[in-house]
Design a protein around this motif. Structure first.
Motif, PDB file in Angstrom:
ATOM      1  N   GLU A  82       0.818  -1.223   0.000  1.00  0.00           N
ATOM      2  CA  GLU A  82       0.000   0.000   0.000  1.00  0.00           C
ATOM      3  C   GLU A  82       0.851   1.273   0.000  1.00  0.00           C
ATOM      4  OE1 GLU A  82       0.276  -2.002   3.937  1.00  0.00           O
ATOM      5  OE2 GLU A  82      -0.694  -2.591   2.099  1.00  0.00           O
ATOM      6  N   GLU A  83       2.142   1.158   0.264  1.00  0.00           N
ATOM      7  CA  GLU A  83       3.038   2.319   0.209  1.00  0.00           C
ATOM      8  C   GLU A  83       3.657   2.507  -1.170  1.00  0.00           C
ATOM      9  OE1 GLU A  83       6.060   2.028   3.170  1.00  0.00           O
ATOM     10  OE2 GLU A  83       4.634   1.757   4.803  1.00  0.00           O
ATOM     11  N   CYS A  84       3.407   1.582  -2.083  1.00  0.00           N
ATOM     12  CA  CYS A  84       4.041   1.610  -3.399  1.00  0.00           C
ATOM     13  C   CYS A  84       3.079   2.137  -4.459  1.00  0.00           C
ATOM     14  CB  CYS A  84       4.484   0.203  -3.783  1.00  0.00           C
ATOM     15  SG  CYS A  84       5.686  -0.487  -2.659  1.00  0.00           S
ATOM     16  N   ARG A  85       3.662   2.692  -5.524  1.00  0.00           N
ATOM     17  CA  ARG A  85       2.872   3.099  -6.681  1.00  0.00           C
ATOM     18  C   ARG A  85       2.742   1.920  -7.620  1.00  0.00           C
ATOM     19  NH1 ARG A  85       5.729   7.884  -9.428  1.00  0.00           N
ATOM     20  NH2 ARG A  85       4.035   7.598 -10.887  1.00  0.00           N
TER      21      ARG A  85
END
Length: 70
Positions: free
Chosen positions: A51-54
């Protein structure tokens, strides 16, 4: 007696071409340093949470837009 082949003759480049090659080399060094930093961060801290990644599709489309603008 051994025979030695003469080294191939290099074709010189113009100053503008040399400057362009140096600029490209600097850009590639910067990219390599950025990648090395990311890999070192992963080695030290592990992979980031999903969820922290694009999403890679966003990154790809951004890259395509950047290429189209060049």
């Amino acid at each position: 007696m051994t025979t030695h082949d003469a080294p191939p003759v290099r074709e010189p480049v113009s100053e503008d071409e040399a400057d362009a090659l140096r600029a490209l080399a600097a850009k590639e060094r910067d990219r390599a340093a950025t990648l090395a930093g990311v890999l070192e961060d992963v080695a030290l801290n592990g992979l980031p949470a999903p969820e922290e990644c694009r999403p890679w599709e966003e990154i790809r489309e951004e890259h395509f837009r950047r290429l189209a603008g060049e």
